[in-house]
Design an enzyme around this catalytic site. Structure first.
Site, PDB file in Angstrom:
ATOM      1  N   ARG A  42       0.798  -1.240   0.000  1.00 18.43           N
ATOM      2  CA  ARG A  42       0.000   0.000   0.000  1.00 18.43           C
ATOM      3  C   ARG A  42       0.819   1.272   0.000  1.00 18.43           C
ATOM      4  O   ARG A  42       0.280   2.361   0.105  1.00 18.43           O
ATOM      5  CB  ARG A  42      -0.972  -0.001   1.187  1.00 18.43           C
ATOM      6  CG  ARG A  42      -2.073  -1.012   0.973  1.00 18.43           C
ATOM      7  CD  ARG A  42      -3.051  -1.101   2.127  1.00 18.43           C
ATOM      8  NE  ARG A  42      -3.977  -2.188   1.868  1.00 18.43           N
ATOM      9  CZ  ARG A  42      -3.720  -3.460   2.104  1.00 18.43           C
ATOM     10  NH1 ARG A  42      -2.559  -3.820   2.644  1.00 18.43           N
ATOM     11  NH2 ARG A  42      -4.603  -4.405   1.820  1.00 18.43           N
ATOM     12  N   HIS A  72       3.993 -10.643  -6.236  1.00 22.10           N
ATOM     13  CA  HIS A  72       3.007  -9.758  -6.873  1.00 22.10           C
ATOM     14  C   HIS A  72       3.429  -8.314  -6.650  1.00 22.10           C
ATOM     15  O   HIS A  72       3.802  -7.936  -5.549  1.00 22.10           O
ATOM     16  CB  HIS A  72       1.614 -10.010  -6.278  1.00 22.10           C
ATOM     17  CG  HIS A  72       0.488  -9.443  -7.091  1.00 22.10           C
ATOM     18  ND1 HIS A  72       0.287  -8.092  -7.247  1.00 22.10           N
ATOM     19  CD2 HIS A  72      -0.497 -10.055  -7.798  1.00 22.10           C
ATOM     20  CE1 HIS A  72      -0.783  -7.902  -8.018  1.00 22.10           C
ATOM     21  NE2 HIS A  72      -1.277  -9.073  -8.367  1.00 22.10           N
ATOM     22  N   TYR A  75       0.305  -2.317  -4.978  1.00 20.52           N
ATOM     23  CA  TYR A  75      -0.906  -1.740  -5.574  1.00 20.52           C
ATOM     24  C   TYR A  75      -0.715  -0.391  -6.254  1.00 20.52           C
ATOM     25  O   TYR A  75      -1.415  -0.080  -7.209  1.00 20.52           O
ATOM     26  CB  TYR A  75      -1.979  -1.555  -4.495  1.00 20.52           C
ATOM     27  CG  TYR A  75      -2.444  -2.822  -3.841  1.00 20.52           C
ATOM     28  CD1 TYR A  75      -2.861  -3.913  -4.612  1.00 20.52           C
ATOM     29  CD2 TYR A  75      -2.491  -2.948  -2.458  1.00 20.52           C
ATOM     30  CE1 TYR A  75      -3.299  -5.077  -4.016  1.00 20.52           C
ATOM     31  CE2 TYR A  75      -2.936  -4.115  -1.840  1.00 20.52           C
ATOM     32  CZ  TYR A  75      -3.337  -5.179  -2.631  1.00 20.52           C
ATOM     33  OH  TYR A  75      -3.766  -6.328  -2.040  1.00 20.52           O
ATOM     34  N   HIS A 112      -0.044  -6.075 -12.867  1.00 19.80           N
ATOM     35  CA  HIS A 112      -1.188  -5.617 -13.646  1.00 19.80           C
ATOM     36  C   HIS A 112      -0.643  -4.660 -14.691  1.00 19.80           C
ATOM     37  O   HIS A 112       0.457  -4.127 -14.542  1.00 19.80           O
ATOM     38  CB  HIS A 112      -2.190  -4.896 -12.744  1.00 19.80           C
ATOM     39  CG  HIS A 112      -2.781  -5.768 -11.696  1.00 19.80           C
ATOM     40  ND1 HIS A 112      -3.762  -5.353 -10.847  1.00 19.80           N
ATOM     41  CD2 HIS A 112      -2.523  -7.067 -11.347  1.00 19.80           C
ATOM     42  CE1 HIS A 112      -4.090  -6.331 -10.025  1.00 19.80           C
ATOM     43  NE2 HIS A 112      -3.349  -7.380 -10.302  1.00 19.80           N
ATOM     44  N   GLU A 147      -0.839  -9.908 -15.836  1.00 22.53           N
ATOM     45  CA  GLU A 147      -2.110 -10.478 -15.380  1.00 22.53           C
ATOM     46  C   GLU A 147      -3.281  -9.841 -16.133  1.00 22.53           C
ATOM     47  O   GLU A 147      -3.363  -8.625 -16.269  1.00 22.53           O
ATOM     48  CB  GLU A 147      -2.274 -10.249 -13.862  1.00 22.53           C
ATOM     49  CG  GLU A 147      -3.589 -10.799 -13.335  1.00 22.53           C
ATOM     50  CD  GLU A 147      -3.696 -10.753 -11.812  1.00 22.53           C
ATOM     51  OE1 GLU A 147      -2.726 -10.360 -11.138  1.00 22.53           O
ATOM     52  OE2 GLU A 147      -4.771 -11.131 -11.309  1.00 22.53           O
ATOM     53  N   ASP A 181      -6.032 -14.785 -14.305  1.00 23.27           N
ATOM     54  CA  ASP A 181      -6.890 -14.717 -13.122  1.00 23.27           C
ATOM     55  C   ASP A 181      -8.297 -15.135 -13.545  1.00 23.27           C
ATOM     56  O   ASP A 181      -8.900 -14.504 -14.417  1.00 23.27           O
ATOM     57  CB  ASP A 181      -6.877 -13.286 -12.558  1.00 23.27           C
ATOM     58  CG  ASP A 181      -7.616 -13.172 -11.231  1.00 23.27           C
ATOM     59  OD1 ASP A 181      -8.800 -13.572 -11.174  1.00 23.27           O
ATOM     60  OD2 ASP A 181      -7.011 -12.676 -10.260  1.00 23.27           O
ATOM     61  N   HIS A 184     -11.046 -12.446 -12.919  1.00 21.70           N
ATOM     62  CA  HIS A 184     -10.940 -11.341 -13.870  1.00 21.70           C
ATOM     63  C   HIS A 184     -11.406 -11.770 -15.264  1.00 21.70           C
ATOM     64  O   HIS A 184     -12.101 -11.020 -15.950  1.00 21.70           O
ATOM     65  CB  HIS A 184      -9.501 -10.827 -13.960  1.00 21.70           C
ATOM     66  CG  HIS A 184      -8.964 -10.327 -12.659  1.00 21.70           C
ATOM     67  ND1 HIS A 184      -7.648  -9.948 -12.489  1.00 21.70           N
ATOM     68  CD2 HIS A 184      -9.547 -10.146 -11.447  1.00 21.70           C
ATOM     69  CE1 HIS A 184      -7.462  -9.562 -11.239  1.00 21.70           C
ATOM     70  NE2 HIS A 184      -8.592  -9.671 -10.587  1.00 21.70           N
ATOM     71  N   HIS A 216      -4.302 -17.612 -11.245  1.00 22.96           N
ATOM     72  CA  HIS A 216      -4.945 -17.150 -10.013  1.00 22.96           C
ATOM     73  C   HIS A 216      -6.342 -17.745 -10.004  1.00 22.96           C
ATOM     74  O   HIS A 216      -7.189 -17.368 -10.819  1.00 22.96           O
ATOM     75  CB  HIS A 216      -5.045 -15.618  -9.987  1.00 22.96           C
ATOM     76  CG  HIS A 216      -3.770 -14.933  -9.612  1.00 22.96           C
ATOM     77  ND1 HIS A 216      -3.576 -13.580  -9.791  1.00 22.96           N
ATOM     78  CD2 HIS A 216      -2.632 -15.402  -9.034  1.00 22.96           C
ATOM     79  CE1 HIS A 216      -2.370 -13.259  -9.355  1.00 22.96           C
ATOM     80  NE2 HIS A 216      -1.780 -14.343  -8.902  1.00 22.96           N
ATOM     81  N   ASP A 229     -14.276  -6.549 -10.299  1.00 21.30           N
ATOM     82  CA  ASP A 229     -13.121  -7.256  -9.757  1.00 21.30           C
ATOM     83  C   ASP A 229     -13.336  -7.511  -8.264  1.00 21.30           C
ATOM     84  O   ASP A 229     -12.806  -6.797  -7.421  1.00 21.30           O
ATOM     85  CB  ASP A 229     -11.837  -6.443  -9.998  1.00 21.30           C
ATOM     86  CG  ASP A 229     -10.599  -7.149  -9.464  1.00 21.30           C
ATOM     87  OD1 ASP A 229     -10.709  -8.296  -8.981  1.00 21.30           O
ATOM     88  OD2 ASP A 229      -9.516  -6.534  -9.526  1.00 21.30           O
ATOM     89  N   HIS A 231     -13.268 -10.836  -5.658  1.00 24.18           N
ATOM     90  CA  HIS A 231     -12.987 -12.262  -5.525  1.00 24.18           C
ATOM     91  C   HIS A 231     -13.905 -12.894  -4.484  1.00 24.18           C
ATOM     92  O   HIS A 231     -14.263 -12.258  -3.499  1.00 24.18           O
ATOM     93  CB  HIS A 231     -11.531 -12.486  -5.109  1.00 24.18           C
ATOM     94  CG  HIS A 231     -10.538 -11.872  -6.050  1.00 24.18           C
ATOM     95  ND1 HIS A 231      -9.190 -12.026  -5.906  1.00 24.18           N
ATOM     96  CD2 HIS A 231     -10.702 -11.091  -7.158  1.00 24.18           C
ATOM     97  CE1 HIS A 231      -8.562 -11.387  -6.875  1.00 24.18           C
ATOM     98  NE2 HIS A 231      -9.457 -10.796  -7.639  1.00 24.18           N
ATOM     99  N   GLU A 261      -6.444 -15.996  -4.398  1.00 27.11           N
ATOM    100  CA  GLU A 261      -6.424 -14.682  -3.743  1.00 27.11           C
ATOM    101  C   GLU A 261      -7.830 -14.464  -3.215  1.00 27.11           C
ATOM    102  O   GLU A 261      -8.522 -13.528  -3.578  1.00 27.11           O
ATOM    103  CB  GLU A 261      -6.063 -13.599  -4.762  1.00 27.11           C
ATOM    104  CG  GLU A 261      -4.707 -13.778  -5.412  1.00 27.11           C
ATOM    105  CD  GLU A 261      -4.511 -12.873  -6.630  1.00 27.11           C
ATOM    106  OE1 GLU A 261      -5.368 -12.910  -7.542  1.00 27.11           O
ATOM    107  OE2 GLU A 261      -3.520 -12.130  -6.651  1.00 27.11           O
TER     108      GLU A 261
END
Ligand code: MN
Ligand code: MN
Ligand code: ZN
Length: 284
Positions: A42, A72, A75, A112, A147, A181, A184, A216, A229, A231, A261
């Protein structure tokens, strides 16, 4: 290299406390593959990995026989950003993350493709290609996995042919792979629930199935083509148990590391989702 005949199932694991503790958590949850953030996802800031933590991580991964570990990207980076400043910071982060993967002997970094923020798809794509080329020029061992996204406004990488086009335009196509994913893809309109064979055929004819390195495995709160999006636990979303059973009957799926995830809440935890996925694969 990881044993291709072994079913590899895992989750995204926390590094809270120290990076090497993620391996203990993965083992405890029953993973034989897992994903981490190597730092707080973050923020922009991060600290270097100490030699002690690095050695401990490598030792634990080796003795656990977990393979592969996947990293990964955090963000905040946006590799398609029209802002010079954000782009620079994003590229710096990508390079740093590749370096950290090499330190930890992690073979794959998932990223991403970012958002062009209304600057237009062509501008976004140009940025992404520039970022990939500049990062890969460093000559790291770690491969970058692009991804697919759910198709939210301004986001890149929703359609397989778009991802394929980006890879083709990089100077190091052999260093770029793909992470599919399932949430997604489903939200983007690819029916992995009842047409997994056709979806993977389509991926194969554009990107090439050999580029698919990680999956994913996430169920989806939103319906097919919803572009949402969000999950869901395996089997409790719109893909459902039958959808996952169907996916797990395709060898192109089961040959790959399957990383969830999924949420952790009162309904289920990571162990529960691992158990569920194994059950649906018929190896419980
Ligand atoms: Mn992701
Ligand atoms: Mn994902
Ligand atoms: Zn997602």
């Amino acid at each position: 290299m990881c044993d291709p005949s072994r079913l590899k199932i895992g989750v995204h694991v926390s590094i809270s406390g120290a990076i090497d503790l993620s391996v203990d958590r993965a083992v405890d949850a029953g993973c034989n593959t897992f994903q981490i953030f190597t730092r707080n996802p973050r923020g922009w800031k991060f600290s270097e990995i100490s030699e002690e933590v690095r050695r401990s991580f490598l030792r634990k991964v080796k003795s656990s026989q977990i393979c592969p570990v996947v990293d990964h990207m955090p963000y905040l980076p946006n590799l398609a950003s029209p802002s010079e400043e954000i782009f620079k910071k994003s590229l710096f982060t990508l390079k740093a993350e590749l370096y950290r993967c090499d330190q930890l002997e992690i073979p794959y970094l998932v990223t991403h493709l970012g958002s062009h923020m209304s600057s237009g798809e062509d501008n976004g794509r140009r940025r992404v290609v520039q970022a990939l080329n500049s990062a890969l020029e460093q000559g790291n061992r770690c491969m970058i996995l692009l991804e697919n996204t759910a198709g939210q406004k301004n986001s890149l990488g929703t359609r397989f042919e778009d991802i394929c086009d980006l890879i083709d335009r990089t100077d190091y196509p052999d260093r770029v792979g793909v992470c599919l994913d399932t949430c997604h893809a489903f939200a983007a309109g690819y029916d992995v629930r009842s047409e997994i064979g056709a979806v993977l055929d389509e991926l194969d004819s554009s990107i090439g199935i050999a580029r698919l390195m990680v999956i994913h495995m996430n169920d989806s709160v939103g319906d097919l083509g919803s572009h949402l999006d969000r999950h869901e636990h395996i089997g409790l979303g719109k893909i459902g148990e039958d959808g996952f059973r169907h996916m797990l009957s395709d060898r192109r799926v089961t040959e790959r590391p399957l990383i969830m995830e999924t949420p952790v809440d009162e309904r289920r935890d990571d162990k529960g989702n691992i158990k569920k996925l194994r059950e649906l694969a018929g190896v419980a």
